[in-house]
Design an enzyme around this catalytic site. Structure first.
Site, short mmCIF file in Angstrom:
data_model
loop_
_atom_site.label_atom_id
_atom_site.label_comp_id
_atom_site.label_asym_id
_atom_site.label_seq_id
_atom_site.Cartn_x
_atom_site.Cartn_y
_atom_site.Cartn_z
N ALA A 1 15.91 -60.09 -34.40
CA ALA A 1 14.54 -59.72 -34.03
C ALA A 1 14.64 -59.10 -32.64
O ALA A 1 14.27 -59.68 -31.64
CB ALA A 1 13.62 -60.93 -34.01
N LEU B 1 12.88 -53.47 -31.44
CA LEU B 1 12.97 -52.04 -31.10
C LEU B 1 13.06 -51.79 -29.60
O LEU B 1 12.43 -50.87 -29.07
CB LEU B 1 11.77 -51.27 -31.67
CG LEU B 1 11.75 -51.01 -33.18
CD1 LEU B 1 10.56 -50.12 -33.53
CD2 LEU B 1 13.04 -50.37 -33.67
N CYS C 1 10.75 -51.36 -39.60
CA CYS C 1 11.32 -52.39 -38.75
C CYS C 1 10.51 -53.68 -38.94
O CYS C 1 9.31 -53.69 -38.69
CB CYS C 1 11.30 -51.97 -37.29
SG CYS C 1 11.88 -53.29 -36.21
N LYS D 1 12.96 -44.01 -43.77
CA LYS D 1 13.64 -45.32 -43.86
C LYS D 1 12.62 -46.40 -44.20
O LYS D 1 11.65 -46.60 -43.48
CB LYS D 1 14.36 -45.67 -42.56
CG LYS D 1 15.14 -46.97 -42.71
CD LYS D 1 16.20 -47.13 -41.65
CE LYS D 1 16.94 -48.44 -41.81
NZ LYS D 1 17.91 -48.66 -40.74
N GLY E 1 23.58 -57.82 -43.56
CA GLY E 1 24.93 -58.29 -43.86
C GLY E 1 25.14 -58.47 -45.35
O GLY E 1 24.24 -58.18 -46.15
N GLY F 1 23.02 -51.75 -46.73
CA GLY F 1 22.68 -53.14 -46.98
C GLY F 1 23.97 -53.91 -47.22
O GLY F 1 24.49 -53.95 -48.33
#
Lengths: 303, 260
Positions: free
Chosen positions: A68, A71, A128, A165, A217, A243
């Site tokens: 977290a 940005l 995001c 995105k 991950g 991903g």
């Protein structure tokens, strides 16, 4: 070399960095030659500086991590003046990444970025998990109408390739992909992190200072593969897949599911040479299997 | 310059219960400065069977002639548990040296203050101060005698003052008590410190009170270690930005810059 064409760009291989995991490349240039990459996708910038979230900003998760960051960035002007010039000396493509709090900020930021000669494409980050909007505190890309609104508005500002995105956390990813395509997106970057959180039972506190964040991950790879496959089957938009890609095999699986290019994100934190090793691994696989170009493998999943 | 390299383990000894001294071949770290750190893969293969992210460890010692380096760590979670089971001859995957370490000041009154496992990045510093003919006074504090794992190693580099919470070694108190006594009599000291957050906060206050320059080595949950992911912020004051990164701007910061 496994050259590809995507969104009007010619890349020397299908491997890009994933935004937010690579800065603008300077740190990784100490580990390998950035010219070996298909493209460098820079960390997302916003119109104005953002301080980011309070710590802790990262945490381990089973086969992955939570973040977290919020940005954190010094704003689009700082990026243009300070970060971009560094990338001039490398023979690779550069995609800047833009986000905003509203449509106007997206437009202004994309306009400034696209005007730079060093910028070959702009990735429009509408997903995001640490930036929410509206009454429902949702992500921009969770609503096809919002995707259409943002992408149409930024499309008017530039002829350069635009990647949309988007978030994996939606009821129907194909509706989102179609909205992006209809609004003029040249490619779909899929997936951003999955909204997630973690808990420390000992302290009874969340693992992240922001309470919630995004999961990335290897843990997210099966989710990402399915979303890429869903979009590939139904929407004619080129896919930049990501991903949990840790190695060339992971990247090739995404290509089999329909991706034209891939982005490597969290793997950069584990192996600073991940991007270049994955590019080399893809090439080796193509040679060994006598594949001529990406279309010989793309979407060729045997079902 | 930072590198990603493989390092062969020479030895991995449990020096005190749950505290390990791991020595490995690493000519790459010959130029590592005191206070810099390493990011080490602690999972079985970085993906399964262990923590996913690398774990940061301060450079405990280097031997430039032998081309070796050391870390000192306590078993706290799965990562350090895995690391404690690694044997001589096995290979470590390391990124480093990372970050910006202690800034060595030419002073007649160098002070080293290490709390718990915070001693790890201070031994190399003590050695270098000693080589520079400075005579540091070294305050080491821990819960008990067993956790004062490195105390003897510091003795050749300066006068060592010990404190423990239970009185099993040295004075029964926190190390700030004897340190404050020292500062009362010695103005303009330079303090190099690493340890638990409350201890460092206390040293920052002592520094202000007695006009001592305090450098603190901080810890934060970390991912890349390179400054890229922006994952390990420390809030600072009087700077252009609200946060600095522990991994790149630090881990060592002037205490007066930190928002405690």
């Amino acid at each position: 070399m496994v050259k590809i064409k995507i969104a009007g760009l010619e890349l020397k291989n299908p491997v890009m960095s994933a935004s937010g995991t690579f800065g603008s490349g300077a740190e990784f240039a100490e580990f390998f030659d950035l010219s070996l990459m298909g493209a460098v996708v820079c960390k997302t910038v916003t119109l104005n500086e953002r301080a980011g979230n309070k710590p802790p900003r990262v945490a381990d998760a089973p086969a992955g991590m939570l973040n977290a960051i919020g940005l954190e960035n010094k704003g689009v002007e700082y990026f243009i003046n300070t970060s971009l010039p560094f990338l001039r000396k490398y023979d690779t493509k550069v995609a800047a990444s833009a986000a905003g709090n509203n449509v106007e900020e997206y437009v202004e930021t994309v306009k400034l970025l696209a005007a730079q000669p060093e910028v070959h494409a702009v990735e429009v980050n509408m997903s995001c998990p640490n930036v929410t909007h509206g009454v429902n505190r949702g992500l921009f890309s969770q609503n096809p109408d919002t995707v259409k609104e943002i992408m149409s508005a930024v499309r008017k500002e530039t002829k350069k390739p635009l990647f949309a995105k988007v978030s994996p956390q939606v009821a129907d990813i194909t509706a989102i992909a179609k909205a992006a395509l209809d609004a003029g997106a040249d490619a779909l970057s899929l997936i951003n992190t999955i909204p997630a959180m973690g808990v420390d039972l000992k302290t009874r506190r969340p693992l992240l200072g922001n309470v919630t964040g995004g999961l990335s991950g290897p843990a997210v790879k099966p989710v990402a593969l399915k979303l890429v496959w869903d979009v590939f089957k139904t929407v004619k938009i080129p896919i930049i897949a990501m991903g949990g890609i840790m190695n060339a095999a992971d990247a090739l699986e995404f290509i089999l599911c329909g991706a034209t290019a891939v982005q490597v994100g969290t793997a950069n934190f584990i192996n600073p040479r991940a991007c270049v090793e994955i590019a080399a691994g893809i090439e080796k696989y193509f040679e060994e299997n006598k594949l001529q170009n990406i279309e010989d493998l793309r979407g060729k999943l045997k079902v | 310059m930072m590198k990603n390299f493989k390092a062969e383990i020479i030895s991995n000894k449990e020096v005190n219960p749950d505290i390990f001294n791991l020595i490995f071949k690493a000519p790459e770290l010959a130029a590592a400065a005191p206070g810099q750190f390493l990011e080490i893969l602690c999972g079985a293969d970085g993906v399964s069977g262990g923590p996913f992210l690398r774990r940061p460890f301060g450079v405990y010692n280097t031997d430039v002639k032998k081309g070796t380096a050391e870390i000192l760590f306590k078993v706290l979670g799965q990562g350090t548990k895995n690391l404690s089971a690694r044997k001589a001859g096995e290979i470590l995957d390391i990124v480093g040296p990372l970050g910006s370490g202690f800034k060595i000041i030419d002073t007649p009154r160098p002070v080293i203050a290490g709390g718990g496992m915070g001693v790890a990045p201070l031994l190399l510093l003590a050695k270098i101060l000693h080589e520079k003919k400075q005579k540091p006074i070294i305050f080491l504090g821990a819960k008990n005698k067993e956790e004062l794992a490195a105390a003897e190693k510091f003795e050749k580099y300066g006068k060592v003052i010990l404190t423990t919470d239970d009185g099993s070694a040295g004075e029964k108190c926190f190390l700030n008590i004897p340190l404050e006594k020292y500062l009362k009599e010695n103005k303009n000291a330079v303090i190099y410190s690493c340890g638990p957050h409350p201890m460092l906060k206390c040293l920052a206050e002592l520094g202000k009170k007695y006009k001592a320059a305090v450098q603190v080595s901080l810890e934060e949950k970390m991912a890349c270690g390179l400054g890229v992911c922006r994952g390990c912020p420390v809030e600072v004051k009087n700077k252009d930005e609200k946060y600095k990164m522990v991994c790149k701007d630090g881990p060592v910061f002037p205490a007066e810059d930190v928002v405690w």
